[in-house]
Design a protein around this motif. Structure first.
Motif, PDB file in Angstrom:
ATOM      1  N   LEU A   1      -3.349  10.001   0.833  1.00  0.00           N
ATOM      2  CA  LEU A   1      -3.656   8.577   0.722  1.00  0.00           C
ATOM      3  C   LEU A   1      -2.482   7.726   1.209  1.00  0.00           C
ATOM      4  CD1 LEU A   1      -5.479   6.933  -2.271  1.00  0.00           C
ATOM      5  CD2 LEU A   1      -3.412   5.883  -1.387  1.00  0.00           C
ATOM      6  N   ALA A   2      -1.272   8.125   0.822  1.00  0.00           N
ATOM      7  CA  ALA A   2      -0.082   7.355   1.209  1.00  0.00           C
ATOM      8  C   ALA A   2       0.121   7.380   2.725  1.00  0.00           C
ATOM      9  CB  ALA A   2       1.157   7.916   0.505  1.00  0.00           C
TER      10      ALA A   2
ATOM     11  N   SER B   1      -2.559   5.197   4.503  1.00  0.00           N
ATOM     12  CA  SER B   1      -2.460   3.770   4.189  1.00  0.00           C
ATOM     13  C   SER B   1      -1.310   3.113   4.934  1.00  0.00           C
ATOM     14  CB  SER B   1      -2.308   3.552   2.677  1.00  0.00           C
ATOM     15  OG  SER B   1      -1.083   4.069   2.214  1.00  0.00           O
TER      16      SER B   1
ATOM     17  N   GLY C   1      -6.993   6.087   1.745  1.00  0.00           N
ATOM     18  CA  GLY C   1      -5.786   5.362   2.157  1.00  0.00           C
ATOM     19  C   GLY C   1      -6.093   4.306   3.207  1.00  0.00           C
TER      20      GLY C   1
ATOM     21  N   ASN D   1      -8.310   1.461   1.477  1.00  0.00           N
ATOM     22  CA  ASN D   1      -7.539   0.592   0.576  1.00  0.00           C
ATOM     23  C   ASN D   1      -6.785  -0.476   1.357  1.00  0.00           C
ATOM     24  OD1 ASN D   1      -8.325   1.848  -1.754  1.00  0.00           O
ATOM     25  ND2 ASN D   1      -6.397   2.890  -2.126  1.00  0.00           N
ATOM     26  N   THR D   2      -6.060  -0.040   2.389  1.00  0.00           N
ATOM     27  CA  THR D   2      -5.237  -0.969   3.165  1.00  0.00           C
ATOM     28  C   THR D   2      -6.105  -1.998   3.889  1.00  0.00           C
ATOM     29  OG1 THR D   2      -3.481   0.654   3.472  1.00  0.00           O
ATOM     30  CG2 THR D   2      -3.556  -1.143   5.056  1.00  0.00           C
TER      31      THR D   2
ATOM     32  N   GLU E   1       0.828  -1.205   0.000  1.00  0.00           N
ATOM     33  CA  GLU E   1       0.000   0.000   0.000  1.00  0.00           C
ATOM     34  C   GLU E   1       0.867   1.261   0.000  1.00  0.00           C
ATOM     35  OE1 GLU E   1      -3.153   0.259  -0.496  1.00  0.00           O
ATOM     36  OE2 GLU E   1      -3.610  -1.878  -0.442  1.00  0.00           O
TER      37      GLU E   1
ATOM     38  N   GLY F   1       0.403   4.075  -2.602  1.00  0.00           N
ATOM     39  CA  GLY F   1       0.235   5.476  -2.209  1.00  0.00           C
ATOM     40  C   GLY F   1       1.272   6.381  -2.842  1.00  0.00           C
TER      41      GLY F   1
END
Length: 412
Positions: A258-259, A262, A315, A318-319, A143, A147
């Motif tokens: 997002l990064a 995540s 983020g 997603n993870t 992830e 990201g």
């Protein structure tokens, strides 16, 4: 399992870093065209809906091909599958950059999607299988690559797009060629012989209630994701933002947000709460963010804030969704990944042209409202399927604690 702090996410085999590096570049391809959508529409006299088909052809073929990627990789091995995927992306990104009309780019983006499917689904399974520190740590690493790629993609797209709309395509082809060389030189042939999977395995996997509910939820969630990513550049044009650099910077902020969540926030939340509860809490927040984007669609500052806040929430989701899929069944991870990703990307394929059609026929705010409703449907599916997702919420003490320690150590 080792309990050394650095081992889990920083001290990885070179093969893992090679695949992670190539993953960063692959995910850059998702956001790379975002800042140049208005420029492509203007240069090639294409409508917004035609231009959004650049996302749809890419995501549709990615989704369909995902169902078969585990069958291919189990027969020819992870390394060959990754290399074929990267080679296809190089060829089709180059062809898209040389195109003279939007129809050609749509077609070449479909070929790009095929390469993307072979690469992405195999990359996740490879990283999870080869990384030290357990499944959760491997997914955090994956992830992080996602990201970073999604953050850099729009920025690079904006910079290269300010020269020409063709620039981002040529840039992707060059970077993917570097990724190809990295995989060739650093990823050794897997010592174990791949266990061939049946062609029907991903489809049969969706018959498992746990994976079926997660995949269905991901389809509706991804509609919200791609409304935010693919439609917002067109929503920003009436507000005076249509140049590639400005759009690239806005979506760079989205990608960085997002990064961050995540890699750091998601592990902290799942260490304290069951994974399904994290989804129940965060999905409605994303729906509210999309609702706010619709309500304030005529305010530049508000729309930018909604984009960045959306990145923070995406983020986490997603993870946690990826972790859920990897833990939901006892299926081979490549099969689970293929089945889930195939359905998820089909959701992404629906959203971009549907959003511009809603904007043209109803109002510029309607795509955001529709995206918010879609995310609420995803949350409802997770709640309805809760009894089938007990395995996802089962305590994994050592892995959870390790992820928490990592997150805190990295935050220092």
């Amino acid at each position: 399992m080792s309990h050394e702090r650095p081992t889990s996410i920083l001290k990885q085999p070179t093969a893992v870093w090679a695949v992670a590096f190539a993953s960063v570049i692959a995910f850059m391809g998702i956001g790379l065209v975002d800042p140049i959508l208005p420029a492509i529409a203007k240069s090639l006299q294409a409508t917004p809906t035609e231009t959004e088909m650049l996302f749809t052809s890419y995501l549709l073929i990615t989704g369909i091909a995902m169902f078969f990627s585990s069958w291919i990789s189990s027969r020819i091995g992870a390394k060959k599958t990754l290399l074929i995927g990267l080679a296809l992306i190089v060829v089709f990104a180059l062809a898209a950059g040389l195109s003279q009309n939007v129809e050609s780019i749509i077609g070449f983006r479909a070929g790009w999607g095929l390469g993307n499917a072979l690469f992405i689904s195999t990359a996740l399974a490879t990283i999870v299988g080869a990384a030290s520190g357990g499944t959760s740590s491997a997914i955090i690493l994956y992830e992080a690559a996602l990201g970073l790629g999604i953050a850099i993609g729009p920025l690079l797209g904006g910079l290269l797009g300010s020269w020409s709309w063709r620039g981002p395509f040529f840039g992707t082809a060059t970077l993917m060629a570097i990724g190809f060389i990295a995989i060739v030189s650093l990823l050794k042939k897997n010592p174990e012989k791949p266990e061939p999977t049946r062609l029907s395995a991903p489809f049969r996997a969706l018959g498992r209630p746990a994976l079926g509910f997660l995949a269905a939820a991901a389809l509706f969630y991804n509609i919200g994701f791609f409304v935010l990513l693919a439609y917002t550049p067109f929503a920003l044009v009436p507000l005076g933002v249509e140049d590639a650099i400005s759009l690239g910077l806005i979506f760079f902020g989205w990608g960085v947000a997002l990064a961050i969540t995540s890699v750091w926030v998601a592990p902290l939340l799942t260490a304290r709460l069951p994974r399904t509860r994290v989804l129940w809490l965060v999905m409605p927040l994303l729906a509210l963010d999309l609702l706010a984007a619709g309500l304030f669609v005529r305010s530049l500052v508000a729309l930018i804030v909604c984009v960045v806040v959306g990145g923070l929430l995406l983020g986490i989701l997603n993870t946690v969704l990826t972790e859920c899929v990897m833990e939901a069944t006892d299926l081979p991870r490549s099969v689970a990944s293929s089945a889930y990703s195939g359905v998820r990307f089909l959701g992404g394929a629906i959203a971009p042209p549907a959003a511009t059609l809603l904007a043209d026929t109803v109002s510029p705010a309607m795509p955001f409202y529709a995206g918010g409703i879609s995310v609420l449907v995803a949350a409802a599916l997770i709640m309805i399927g809760h009894k089938h997702l007990k395995r996802v919420d089962a305590p994994h003490e050592s892995v959870q604690q390790e992820a928490e320690v990592l997150a805190l150590a990295d935050a220092d």
